[in-house]
Scaffold this motif. Sequence first.
Motif, PDB file in Angstrom:
ATOM      1  N   LEU A   1       0.939  -0.869  -0.287  1.00  0.00           N
ATOM      2  CA  LEU A   1       0.111   0.129  -0.169  1.00  0.00           C
ATOM      3  C   LEU A   1       0.858   0.946  -0.029  1.00  0.00           C
ATOM      4  N   GLY A   2       0.633   2.483  -0.197  1.00  0.00           N
ATOM      5  CA  GLY A   2       1.008   3.713  -1.155  1.00  0.00           C
ATOM      6  C   GLY A   2       0.014   4.812  -0.682  1.00  0.00           C
ATOM      7  N   PRO A   3      -0.721   5.170   0.290  1.00  0.00           N
ATOM      8  CA  PRO A   3      -1.655   5.315   0.603  1.00  0.00           C
ATOM      9  C   PRO A   3      -1.500   7.098   0.564  1.00  0.00           C
ATOM     10  N   ASP A   4      -2.063   7.800   0.252  1.00  0.00           N
ATOM     11  CA  ASP A   4      -1.882   9.341   0.404  1.00  0.00           C
ATOM     12  C   ASP A   4      -2.925   9.681   1.337  1.00  0.00           C
ATOM     13  N   LEU A   5      -2.530  10.049   2.256  1.00  0.00           N
ATOM     14  CA  LEU A   5      -2.856  10.746   3.979  1.00  0.00           C
ATOM     15  C   LEU A   5      -3.893  11.451   3.645  1.00  0.00           C
ATOM     16  N   ASN A   6      -3.604  13.033   2.263  1.00  0.00           N
ATOM     17  CA  ASN A   6      -4.838  13.880   3.022  1.00  0.00           C
ATOM     18  C   ASN A   6      -6.141  13.504   2.106  1.00  0.00           C
TER      19      ASN A   6
ATOM     20  N   ALA B   1     -11.616  11.230   2.482  1.00  0.00           N
ATOM     21  CA  ALA B   1     -12.885  10.287   2.278  1.00  0.00           C
ATOM     22  C   ALA B   1     -13.227   9.835   3.497  1.00  0.00           C
ATOM     23  N   GLY B   2     -13.148  10.765   4.486  1.00  0.00           N
ATOM     24  CA  GLY B   2     -13.476  10.638   6.375  1.00  0.00           C
ATOM     25  C   GLY B   2     -13.115   9.714   7.205  1.00  0.00           C
ATOM     26  N   VAL B   3     -12.039   9.219   6.253  1.00  0.00           N
ATOM     27  CA  VAL B   3     -10.773   7.951   7.112  1.00  0.00           C
ATOM     28  C   VAL B   3      -9.900   8.653   7.810  1.00  0.00           C
TER      29      VAL B   3
ATOM     30  N   HIS C   1       1.916   9.758   0.403  1.00  0.00           N
ATOM     31  CA  HIS C   1       1.959  10.631  -0.206  1.00  0.00           C
ATOM     32  C   HIS C   1       2.090  11.754   0.491  1.00  0.00           C
ATOM     33  N   ILE C   2       1.819  12.564   0.968  1.00  0.00           N
ATOM     34  CA  ILE C   2       2.246  13.845   2.103  1.00  0.00           C
ATOM     35  C   ILE C   2       1.934  15.159   1.440  1.00  0.00           C
ATOM     36  N   ARG C   3       0.181  15.531   1.953  1.00  0.00           N
ATOM     37  CA  ARG C   3      -0.314  16.759   1.607  1.00  0.00           C
ATOM     38  C   ARG C   3      -0.389  17.602   3.334  1.00  0.00           C
ATOM     39  N   ASP C   4      -0.994  18.969   2.913  1.00  0.00           N
ATOM     40  CA  ASP C   4      -1.875  19.382   4.086  1.00  0.00           C
ATOM     41  C   ASP C   4      -3.133  20.288   3.545  1.00  0.00           C
ATOM     42  N   GLN C   5      -3.778  20.590   5.200  1.00  0.00           N
ATOM     43  CA  GLN C   5      -4.488  20.974   3.957  1.00  0.00           C
ATOM     44  C   GLN C   5      -5.315  21.706   5.630  1.00  0.00           C
ATOM     45  N   TYR C   6      -6.071  23.490   5.515  1.00  0.00           N
ATOM     46  CA  TYR C   6      -7.132  23.541   6.758  1.00  0.00           C
ATOM     47  C   TYR C   6      -8.063  22.538   6.999  1.00  0.00           C
TER      48      TYR C   6
ATOM     49  N   GLU D   1      -8.765  23.443   2.213  1.00  0.00           N
ATOM     50  CA  GLU D   1      -8.226  24.431   1.641  1.00  0.00           C
ATOM     51  C   GLU D   1      -7.386  23.497   1.815  1.00  0.00           C
ATOM     52  N   TRP D   2      -6.641  23.738   0.270  1.00  0.00           N
ATOM     53  CA  TRP D   2      -5.273  23.045   0.722  1.00  0.00           C
ATOM     54  C   TRP D   2      -4.001  23.533   0.788  1.00  0.00           C
ATOM     55  N   THR D   3      -2.922  23.771   1.251  1.00  0.00           N
ATOM     56  CA  THR D   3      -2.142  25.271   2.009  1.00  0.00           C
ATOM     57  C   THR D   3      -0.866  24.535   0.805  1.00  0.00           C
ATOM     58  N   GLU D   4      -0.195  26.113   0.802  1.00  0.00           N
ATOM     59  CA  GLU D   4       0.947  26.350  -0.366  1.00  0.00           C
ATOM     60  C   GLU D   4       1.828  25.243   0.091  1.00  0.00           C
ATOM     61  N   TYR D   5       2.255  24.996   1.333  1.00  0.00           N
ATOM     62  CA  TYR D   5       2.722  24.156   2.098  1.00  0.00           C
ATOM     63  C   TYR D   5       3.119  23.312   3.348  1.00  0.00           C
ATOM     64  N   LEU D   6       3.721  22.425   3.066  1.00  0.00           N
ATOM     65  CA  LEU D   6       3.329  21.409   4.645  1.00  0.00           C
ATOM     66  C   LEU D   6       3.638  22.602   5.695  1.00  0.00           C
ATOM     67  N   GLY D   7       2.833  22.304   6.505  1.00  0.00           N
ATOM     68  CA  GLY D   7       3.060  22.889   7.809  1.00  0.00           C
ATOM     69  C   GLY D   7       1.936  24.389   8.611  1.00  0.00           C
ATOM     70  N   GLN D   8       1.864  24.707   7.204  1.00  0.00           N
ATOM     71  CA  GLN D   8       0.890  25.424   7.267  1.00  0.00           C
ATOM     72  C   GLN D   8      -0.583  25.572   7.794  1.00  0.00           C
ATOM     73  N   GLY D   9      -1.643  23.718   7.730  1.00  0.00           N
ATOM     74  CA  GLY D   9      -2.562  23.621   8.032  1.00  0.00           C
ATOM     75  C   GLY D   9      -2.437  22.843   9.139  1.00  0.00           C
ATOM     76  N   ASP D  10      -3.574  22.380   9.116  1.00  0.00           N
ATOM     77  CA  ASP D  10      -4.558  22.102  10.613  1.00  0.00           C
ATOM     78  C   ASP D  10      -4.706  20.186  10.393  1.00  0.00           C
ATOM     79  N   THR D  11      -3.399  19.685   9.304  1.00  0.00           N
ATOM     80  CA  THR D  11      -3.081  18.651   9.832  1.00  0.00           C
ATOM     81  C   THR D  11      -2.281  18.119  10.957  1.00  0.00           C
TER      82      THR D  11
END
Length: 329
Positions: A230-235, A240-242, A259-264, A268-278
């Motif tokens: 498996l290679g999950p995309d965490l975002n 998807a509510g998981v 795969h690692i991505r951030d969001q508020y 809404e997706w952030t510009e770079y990792l660490g800005q959001g609420d993940t």
Amino acid sequence: MSIQVEFSKLMAGINDNHPGMARNPMNNRRKFLQKTLVLSSGALLMPTMMHGFTKVDSKKIPVNGHLWVYASKFPPNWDAYPDLEKVFADMSYAGLDGVELMESILRHEDSVKRLKKYSKKYKIAVSGSSYGVGLAMWDASQYQKIADDLAIVIPRLAKVGGKTFGVSVGEADHLKTESELDAQAKILKELMKICADHGIEPNLHNHTYEVKNDLHDLKGTLARIPEIKLGPDLNWLIRAGVDPVEFINTYGKQIVYLHIRDQYDNGEWTEYLGQGDTDFNRIAKALEAQGFNGQVAIELAFPGEFTPVNPLKEDWKMSREFIRETFGW
């Protein structure tokens, strides 16, 4: 006594007009070399001794970049080939270990030549590729078309040193039937065989559709191919509510890629990792508990009509530093 103090005393003794130095210079030189070796060995241990002050990586997890943010400018085929050199230049600048491609890059006849050129020029590897844009592996009528495509892109990926292959199986507008899941498993087994022949490790890379409806799609595949990695995309899990931590706790031993991505909080997706609420600290603890030792890819993605504040290479660099500080990789 500290290594630094002991070394200073040793050097001071060398510089003094010690009577023994004149009587037996070879003997003193031998003692000096022996003591220097001991002190050098101690110096190599200093990172471990100073663990309370400096974070020490217990293992090397390659941190790559997926090129989606470049490909997103080229609908409908999402082919970032015109920006390929910029991809390598930006990710190399940011200190990433590798570039994760999309299969559209590998369909170009001269892709191997260009990829080798940019990899060498910018001193960054091709880590692997994602695969599956626009394909429907669940549609039995597409079996041969996909098999023929795999026979092109996987050997080319191997020629440029790629080792990972993140597979998306394709979305249907309904819950996939048992026969559709059978067809999906059939082409996945062919894909796994071709990958094995070329020294590449495939993994199931999810969007939302594989993990919605109590993971209906993913569970259908795992029921048929329980050994697949498996290679999950965490975002996408979050969207998807998981709960990504629950997913890691359940499937952690099969996870070889992330795969690692951030969001508020508003999605809404952030510009770079660490800005959001993940909650990446919670995710990091779950991965550590599972003994994760695969590879990861930062995947930046911008909302429609979004204009980045920073040059992309700086967003990659800040994201890379966030991974180092949060995960220790």
